[in-house]
Design a protein around this motif. Sequence first.
Motif, mmCIF file in Angstrom:
data_model
loop_
_atom_site.group_PDB
_atom_site.id
_atom_site.type_symbol
_atom_site.label_atom_id
_atom_site.label_comp_id
_atom_site.label_asym_id
_atom_site.label_seq_id
_atom_site.Cartn_x
_atom_site.Cartn_y
_atom_site.Cartn_z
ATOM 1 N N PRO A 48 0.816 -1.214 0.000
ATOM 2 C CA PRO A 48 0.000 0.000 0.000
ATOM 3 C C PRO A 48 0.848 1.262 0.000
ATOM 4 O O PRO A 48 1.948 1.292 0.540
ATOM 5 C CB PRO A 48 -0.808 -0.117 1.288
ATOM 6 C CG PRO A 48 0.041 -0.945 2.184
ATOM 7 C CD PRO A 48 0.793 -1.897 1.307
ATOM 8 N N SER A 49 0.319 2.298 -0.610
ATOM 9 C CA SER A 49 0.973 3.607 -0.638
ATOM 10 C C SER A 49 0.354 4.524 0.398
ATOM 11 O O SER A 49 -0.660 4.193 1.031
ATOM 12 C CB SER A 49 0.806 4.231 -2.025
ATOM 13 O OG SER A 49 -0.562 4.570 -2.231
ATOM 14 N N ILE A 50 0.936 5.715 0.549
ATOM 15 C CA ILE A 50 0.380 6.672 1.510
ATOM 16 C C ILE A 50 -1.004 7.153 1.078
ATOM 17 O O ILE A 50 -1.811 7.569 1.907
ATOM 18 C CB ILE A 50 1.309 7.897 1.703
ATOM 19 C CG1 ILE A 50 1.609 8.579 0.358
ATOM 20 C CG2 ILE A 50 2.564 7.519 2.411
ATOM 21 C CD1 ILE A 50 2.332 9.886 0.503
ATOM 22 N N GLU A 51 -1.289 7.076 -0.225
ATOM 23 C CA GLU A 51 -2.592 7.518 -0.716
ATOM 24 C C GLU A 51 -3.665 6.445 -0.545
ATOM 25 O O GLU A 51 -4.834 6.677 -0.845
ATOM 26 C CB GLU A 51 -2.513 7.898 -2.203
ATOM 27 C CG GLU A 51 -1.565 9.033 -2.513
ATOM 28 C CD GLU A 51 -0.145 8.544 -2.852
ATOM 29 O OE1 GLU A 51 0.644 9.352 -3.350
ATOM 30 O OE2 GLU A 51 0.154 7.345 -2.625
ATOM 31 N N THR A 364 -6.503 -1.339 0.744
ATOM 32 C CA THR A 364 -5.035 -1.301 0.720
ATOM 33 C C THR A 364 -4.597 -0.376 1.844
ATOM 34 O O THR A 364 -4.597 0.845 1.688
ATOM 35 C CB THR A 364 -4.514 -0.791 -0.639
ATOM 36 O OG1 THR A 364 -5.116 0.471 -0.938
ATOM 37 C CG2 THR A 364 -4.839 -1.763 -1.748
ATOM 38 N N ASN A 365 -4.208 -0.961 2.972
ATOM 39 C CA ASN A 365 -3.948 -0.174 4.173
ATOM 40 C C ASN A 365 -2.772 -0.714 4.973
ATOM 41 O O ASN A 365 -2.482 -1.911 4.954
ATOM 42 C CB ASN A 365 -5.187 -0.194 5.093
ATOM 43 C CG ASN A 365 -6.421 0.375 4.447
ATOM 44 O OD1 ASN A 365 -6.451 1.533 4.053
ATOM 45 N ND2 ASN A 365 -7.455 -0.440 4.334
ATOM 46 N N HIS A 366 -2.117 0.187 5.707
ATOM 47 C CA HIS A 366 -1.156 -0.198 6.738
ATOM 48 C C HIS A 366 -1.932 -0.495 8.023
ATOM 49 O O HIS A 366 -2.874 0.228 8.374
ATOM 50 C CB HIS A 366 -0.155 0.925 6.987
ATOM 51 C CG HIS A 366 0.738 1.198 5.831
ATOM 52 N ND1 HIS A 366 1.920 0.524 5.624
ATOM 53 C CD2 HIS A 366 0.605 2.057 4.793
ATOM 54 C CE1 HIS A 366 2.496 0.960 4.516
ATOM 55 N NE2 HIS A 366 1.717 1.895 3.992
ATOM 56 N N TYR A 384 0.333 -4.992 6.529
ATOM 57 C CA TYR A 384 -0.562 -4.276 5.608
ATOM 58 C C TYR A 384 -1.560 -5.255 5.010
ATOM 59 O O TYR A 384 -1.393 -6.478 5.070
ATOM 60 C CB TYR A 384 0.225 -3.558 4.508
ATOM 61 C CG TYR A 384 1.076 -4.459 3.639
ATOM 62 C CD1 TYR A 384 0.586 -4.964 2.438
ATOM 63 C CD2 TYR A 384 2.373 -4.797 4.008
ATOM 64 C CE1 TYR A 384 1.369 -5.782 1.644
ATOM 65 C CE2 TYR A 384 3.158 -5.618 3.213
ATOM 66 C CZ TYR A 384 2.649 -6.101 2.025
ATOM 67 O OH TYR A 384 3.423 -6.919 1.237
ATOM 68 N N GLU A 385 -2.637 -4.703 4.467
ATOM 69 C CA GLU A 385 -3.659 -5.526 3.817
ATOM 70 C C GLU A 385 -3.861 -5.043 2.386
ATOM 71 O O GLU A 385 -3.797 -3.848 2.098
ATOM 72 C CB GLU A 385 -4.985 -5.458 4.576
ATOM 73 C CG GLU A 385 -5.598 -4.062 4.640
ATOM 74 C CD GLU A 385 -6.948 -4.029 5.333
ATOM 75 O OE1 GLU A 385 -7.454 -5.103 5.710
ATOM 76 O OE2 GLU A 385 -7.508 -2.916 5.494
#
Length: 483
Positions: A48-51, A364-366, A384-385
């Motif tokens: 996952p990205s920060i967005e 998509t998350n931390h 992360y998922e």
Amino acid sequence: MGKALMVLGTSSGAGKSLLVTALCRILSKRGYDVVPFKSQNMSLNSAPSIEGGEISRAQYLQAIACGKRPSVRFNPILLKPEGGMRSQVVFMGKPMGSVSARDYMLSRKEELFRKAMKVLDGLKEEHDLVVIEGAGSPVEINLKDYDIANTRVMLHAKARGLLVTDIDRGGSFASIVGTMELLRPEEREAIMGFVFNRFRGDASLLKPGLDYLEERYGKPTLGVIPYTEHRLPEEDSLAEFPKAKGELHIQIIKLPHISNFTDFEPLHWANGVDYVTRPEELKGDVIIVPGSKNTVEDLLWMRENGFDDALREAHREGSFVVGVCGGFQMLGKVIIDEVESRRGAVKGIGLLPARTVFERTKRTNHLRAEILWKPALGMGVEGYEIRFGRSFSRRPFSVIREVNGARTFEPEGAVGERAFGTYIHGIFHNFAFTGRFLNLIRKERGLEPVSVERWSIEEEIDRFAEVVERNLDVDRILSELGL
């Protein structure tokens, strides 16, 4: 306007990804504001990205090396193979749908390339240096007209290029000469020099070949990087994992659409680990069903090839079974999928008390979570998922406490008899948890407990970057870039 450095390879697996990672760390430590970039990546290892979007694991790692938070801007186009010559297209972190290779090349590629180049232009304006990674070989004759990840990017960015080859494979001089001969004159001119990767032996023995390359092309060899053992993920290469032998035997089922197998890197360093391709081989102390890009299709593949029966039999005989993400979903009672495979209700393997329903919105998350599984009760973990499904179980494996830093309370995963499943990618990178888990299995097998060696991605990046810096003419590269 910032500068751009491009790392091209004579082939896939030449070492581009890790060389970019090392350069990002080296140049960041020298005080430059550096970011990575790869216009298009084809990979089933994502993060996952920060967005909140999805990017390749390689660019995720390179962002960490730069000291930057991973962004979709570093990998605007991600292709996730689905089999049958089709891929899911992810642009700026968001799925756009599934297309055939032919349709993608003829209808989508040019539009996405133009958008990706706008992203690259923006990065150049905002940072001192963009280190760009190419893809595969830049001179495949049948693909060059459609290639949007190599020399077109280099010329658009007015980048100087490094051409890297893996000398451990053999044929590296021929690979460099062949690549240089097939480059167009303006592309060849943009190359500043060559890098030989994974060399074993006395580098002085290469002198006749290096002299030949400089005489023929007027380009120096800027580095000979020695073969180096490390724990950094080699993108999409199961073969790169060390073939370690250990007292515990861990088996991972090699699904047709296996994804995020970097989850299991920490298990390879102290245990016997192998990827299983035949059901009769299932007999490990631990058997893992990994993540999948196409969960239901891989579940049906397991059923058609006898893996489900073999897995249940191994479980009855004492194997501990673990499922991660798609693997967790497969181990449950049922999967209802009207999104990915559109096969409706499909019976699971049945080792976990869970029911999964696929949703259209991808998560998509931390994550930060607290373990509910009794042997590690109360232990904090993070990861992360990346998933479509939502699963329901009366015996969850953990409770998610934070999503992207925001507090929450959400049970996830499931616990069965000598089995658990979780959505947490990277669960085994939590070394306290991994030690607790492995020592539980060791105790059952009559083995003494061991301490799990702790290491961090940051430390591994530093260690690898130091090797590269000692063996690469970084000062000359900076000079060529005008920095």
